[in-house]
Motif scaffolding. Structure first.
Motif, PDB file in Angstrom:
ATOM      1  N   GLN A 177       0.742  -1.264  -0.080  1.00 50.51           N
ATOM      2  CA  GLN A 177      -0.047  -0.123   0.002  1.00 50.51           C
ATOM      3  C   GLN A 177       0.877   1.376  -0.138  1.00 50.51           C
ATOM      4  N   ASP A 179       1.684   1.675  -3.350  1.00 52.93           N
ATOM      5  CA  ASP A 179       0.414   2.022  -4.336  1.00 52.93           C
ATOM      6  C   ASP A 179       0.180   3.541  -3.995  1.00 52.93           C
ATOM      7  N   SER A 180       0.513   4.120  -2.914  1.00 57.00           N
ATOM      8  CA  SER A 180       0.362   5.613  -2.720  1.00 57.00           C
ATOM      9  C   SER A 180       1.060   6.463  -3.583  1.00 57.00           C
ATOM     10  N   ALA A 200      -7.028   2.372  -8.811  1.00 55.98           N
ATOM     11  CA  ALA A 200      -7.851   2.202  -7.838  1.00 55.98           C
ATOM     12  C   ALA A 200      -7.078   2.184  -6.471  1.00 55.98           C
ATOM     13  N   ALA A 201      -6.003   1.210  -6.558  1.00 55.45           N
ATOM     14  CA  ALA A 201      -5.331   1.023  -5.364  1.00 55.45           C
ATOM     15  C   ALA A 201      -4.326   2.366  -5.173  1.00 55.45           C
ATOM     16  N   THR A 209      -5.771   5.195  -5.303  1.00 57.51           N
ATOM     17  CA  THR A 209      -6.655   6.046  -4.738  1.00 57.51           C
ATOM     18  C   THR A 209      -7.075   5.421  -3.308  1.00 57.51           C
ATOM     19  N   ILE A 210      -7.320   4.121  -3.216  1.00 57.72           N
ATOM     20  CA  ILE A 210      -7.587   3.551  -1.936  1.00 57.72           C
ATOM     21  C   ILE A 210      -6.470   3.852  -0.859  1.00 57.72           C
ATOM     22  N   ALA A 211      -5.046   3.695  -1.237  1.00 55.68           N
ATOM     23  CA  ALA A 211      -4.014   3.874  -0.383  1.00 55.68           C
ATOM     24  C   ALA A 211      -3.741   5.441   0.058  1.00 55.68           C
ATOM     25  N   ARG A 267      -6.301  -6.710  -5.044  1.00 54.47           N
ATOM     26  CA  ARG A 267      -5.839  -6.038  -4.078  1.00 54.47           C
ATOM     27  C   ARG A 267      -6.999  -4.932  -3.702  1.00 54.47           C
ATOM     28  N   VAL A 268      -7.420  -4.447  -4.841  1.00 52.22           N
ATOM     29  CA  VAL A 268      -8.573  -3.315  -4.809  1.00 52.22           C
ATOM     30  C   VAL A 268      -9.757  -3.709  -3.897  1.00 52.22           C
ATOM     31  N   ARG A 269     -10.045  -5.063  -3.880  1.00 49.26           N
ATOM     32  CA  ARG A 269     -11.140  -5.619  -3.088  1.00 49.26           C
ATOM     33  C   ARG A 269     -10.560  -6.273  -1.862  1.00 49.26           C
ATOM     34  N   ASN A 270      -9.390  -5.716  -1.444  1.00 44.36           N
ATOM     35  CA  ASN A 270      -8.800  -5.995  -0.209  1.00 44.36           C
ATOM     36  C   ASN A 270      -8.427  -7.683  -0.004  1.00 44.36           C
TER      37      ASN A 270
END
Ligand code: HEM
Lengths: 126, 145
Positions: free
Chosen positions: A52, A55-56, A117-118, A120-122, B53-56
């Protein structure tokens, strides 16, 4: 330059790009114990926290997408070369090319979307 | 489009796998194909698995499906395949662009072969691939921590 030669030249060029990007990818993911590169949250390079963290960072997101595109092109074009050496019928050759192109595009869309997406999530900003 | 004449495939799979009288570069070629296909197969799966990983879903971490020893070993094989394919790939780029085959000369007896230029290059890239592999193995075996 015929199309055949052109795509083959791109295949070569892609190989050189892969040498650098995939070389770094391998070193970061598989030599973390020795080098601790880009894994600030602990010695396991592929832990969730380290994933993560990468990913950030927008530079990782961009190079992931680039690596994916170049890797898919190089790999699938290589597979096409091997298959076309079997002297297939022209219609079958066309089908092979189409199928491999679609496979590549589908995975490229999936992987690029996931990388973004990863990011943004991170907690990375756009 | 001209009609394709098909001949009896006398050698079968051995025609692809075997080196015949072509020497060690021919085996490097077949290994380049096999490692390329292996890495490609991995890339196709890897794209799907890491996208989760985007679905954790982190299948490669502790307790995940791909954390099992057999898959860890498989991943190391990918590193090994990469080491060979990448360093041999450098040689192929040089050879195919005409850099490492020597200058063209008149075919006068005693003949010279371009293998005299190519083979030292093959040996050099294989030494580099082996070094890369050794560092990978050192990490894989957990000796680095
Ligand atoms: C690490 C950097 C890489 C380099 C320097 C590299 C280099 C090369 C070169 C120069 C060729 C062409 C051989 C020829 O035209 O005679 C080739 C073929 C091939 N590569 Fe790569 N490659 C790399 C990574 C990859 C990756 C990541 C994949 C899989 C996704 C892959 C799959 C293939 C395949 C399937 C072939 C076709 C074999 C053939 O046409 O004989 N390569 N590679």
């Amino acid at each position: 330059m015929s199309n055949g030669t052109k795509y083959w030249t791109w295949h070569m060029a892609a190989g050189v790009v892969l040498l650098i990007l995939l070389g770094l990818h391998m070193i970061i993911m598989h030599m973390g114990g020795t080098l601790h590169l880009f894994s600030p949250t602990g010695p396991d390079a592929v832990s969730i926290a380290n994933s993560q963290w990468r990913d950030s960072k927008i530079c990782f997101t961009i190079t992931y997408i680039l690596l994916l595109g170049v890797g898919l092109y190089h790999g699938l074009y290589g597979l096409r070369t091997i298959l076309l050496e079997l002297t297939l019928k022209p219609a079958v050759e066309k089908a092979v090319t189409l199928l491999l192109t679609l496979t590549g595009l589908a995975l490229f869309v999936l992987g690029s979307w996931a990388a973004w997406a990863a990011h943004t999530i991170a907690g990375g900003r756009a | 489009m001209a009609a394709i004449t098909r001949h009896n495939n006398r050698l079968g799979v051995w025609g692809w796998l075997g080196g015949g009288r072509w020497g060690i570069e021919r085996y490097a070629y077949i290994l380049h194909r096999l490692t390329g296909l292996g890495i490609l197969l991995y890339l196709l799966m890897h794209t799907v698995v890491t996208s989760l990983r985007v679905r954790n879903i982190y299948l490669w971490t502790e307790g995940g499906f791909f954390h099992q020893p057999i898959f860890r070993l498989g991943e190391f094989c990918v590193v090994a395949a990469f080491a060979f394919h990448a360093f041999n790939g450098i040689r192929l780029v040089l050879v195919e662009l005409g850099f490492a085959v020597g200058k063209p000369i008149e075919p006068i007896y005693p003949y010279k072969t371009s293998v005299g230029v190519q083979r030292p290059l093959l040996i050099a890239v294989m030494v580099l691939a082996l070094l890369f592999l050794l560092v990978g193995a050192y990490n894989f075996l957990g000796l680095a921590r």
